[in-house]
Design a protein around this motif. Sequence first.
Motif, short mmCIF file in Angstrom:
data_model
loop_
_atom_site.label_atom_id
_atom_site.label_comp_id
_atom_site.label_asym_id
_atom_site.label_seq_id
_atom_site.Cartn_x
_atom_site.Cartn_y
_atom_site.Cartn_z
N TRP A 1 0.86 -1.04 -0.17
CA TRP A 1 0.10 0.02 -0.01
C TRP A 1 0.81 1.43 0.05
O TRP A 1 0.39 2.40 -0.33
CB TRP A 1 -1.01 0.10 1.10
CG TRP A 1 -0.19 -0.02 2.62
CD1 TRP A 1 0.19 0.80 3.19
CD2 TRP A 1 0.12 -1.41 3.15
NE1 TRP A 1 0.87 0.34 4.40
CE2 TRP A 1 0.67 -0.94 4.40
CE3 TRP A 1 -0.17 -2.71 3.05
CZ2 TRP A 1 1.15 -2.01 5.23
CZ3 TRP A 1 0.33 -3.63 3.98
CH2 TRP A 1 0.86 -3.12 5.24
N LYS A 2 2.11 1.02 0.34
CA LYS A 2 2.82 2.37 0.40
C LYS A 2 3.38 2.69 -1.12
O LYS A 2 3.76 3.89 -1.29
CB LYS A 2 4.38 2.19 1.19
CG LYS A 2 4.10 1.99 2.56
CD LYS A 2 5.37 1.92 3.31
CE LYS A 2 5.60 1.85 4.76
NZ LYS A 2 6.79 1.35 5.52
N HIS A 3 3.46 1.82 -1.82
CA HIS A 3 4.03 2.05 -3.34
C HIS A 3 2.71 1.91 -4.53
O HIS A 3 3.13 2.19 -5.58
CB HIS A 3 4.90 0.82 -3.41
CG HIS A 3 6.09 0.65 -2.52
ND1 HIS A 3 6.89 1.66 -2.27
CD2 HIS A 3 6.32 -0.29 -1.66
CE1 HIS A 3 7.68 1.32 -1.38
NE2 HIS A 3 7.38 0.08 -0.89
N ASP A 4 1.74 1.61 -3.96
CA ASP A 4 0.27 1.35 -4.96
C ASP A 4 0.23 3.15 -5.35
O ASP A 4 -0.45 3.84 -4.60
CB ASP A 4 -0.48 0.79 -4.34
CG ASP A 4 -1.81 0.51 -5.30
OD1 ASP A 4 -2.10 1.45 -5.89
OD2 ASP A 4 -2.45 -0.42 -5.38
N LEU B 1 -3.41 4.12 -4.42
CA LEU B 1 -3.75 4.43 -2.80
C LEU B 1 -2.68 5.59 -2.31
O LEU B 1 -2.89 6.12 -1.52
CB LEU B 1 -3.13 3.22 -1.96
CG LEU B 1 -4.16 2.06 -2.36
CD1 LEU B 1 -3.48 0.85 -1.34
CD2 LEU B 1 -5.67 2.41 -1.93
N THR B 2 -1.64 5.81 -3.25
CA THR B 2 -0.70 7.06 -2.64
C THR B 2 -1.04 8.14 -3.34
O THR B 2 -0.24 9.52 -3.01
CB THR B 2 0.79 6.65 -2.92
OG1 THR B 2 0.99 6.39 -4.30
CG2 THR B 2 1.13 5.42 -2.18
N GLY B 3 -1.86 8.26 -4.30
CA GLY B 3 -2.29 9.74 -5.19
C GLY B 3 -1.46 9.90 -6.15
O GLY B 3 -1.52 10.67 -6.79
N ARG B 4 -0.38 8.90 -6.45
CA ARG B 4 0.22 9.04 -7.73
C ARG B 4 -0.57 8.64 -9.01
O ARG B 4 0.22 8.80 -9.97
CB ARG B 4 1.43 8.36 -7.48
CG ARG B 4 2.59 8.86 -6.63
CD ARG B 4 3.86 8.19 -6.63
NE ARG B 4 4.47 8.20 -7.94
CZ ARG B 4 5.00 7.29 -8.58
NH1 ARG B 4 4.93 5.90 -8.00
NH2 ARG B 4 5.47 7.37 -9.84
#
Length: 112
Positions: free
Chosen positions: A77-80, A83-86
């Motif tokens: 979830w840190k790199h998705d 989910l991260t807004g990227r």
Amino acid sequence: MDTVANRGPVARPSYGSASTGHEAANLGDILERVLDRGIVIAGDIRVNLLDIELLTIKLRLVIASVDTARELGIDWWKHDPFLTGRDRELVDENRRLRRRLAAMEDRRAVDE
């Protein structure tokens, strides 16, 4: 204890009573234990027709707290991007690349 006809006494279990020495676990306790330790559910589904594999579905489900997942090295979830807004950045980059590709194809068509 109850009596069944001509068989003698029958012991009936008592759940959650003090006489058994065990307390009935409530849903909160069970959920806390599962999230603390984690649980893995895995399975495969295969569909074959006349010894020809038509479909294979591999299911892997991990249920754990965020802290337990991090200890296991799971932190997707840190790199998705979604989910991260990227995800907005990826959409913009995709749009720019499509424009560049279209321009290159147009130049190639003019050169031919």
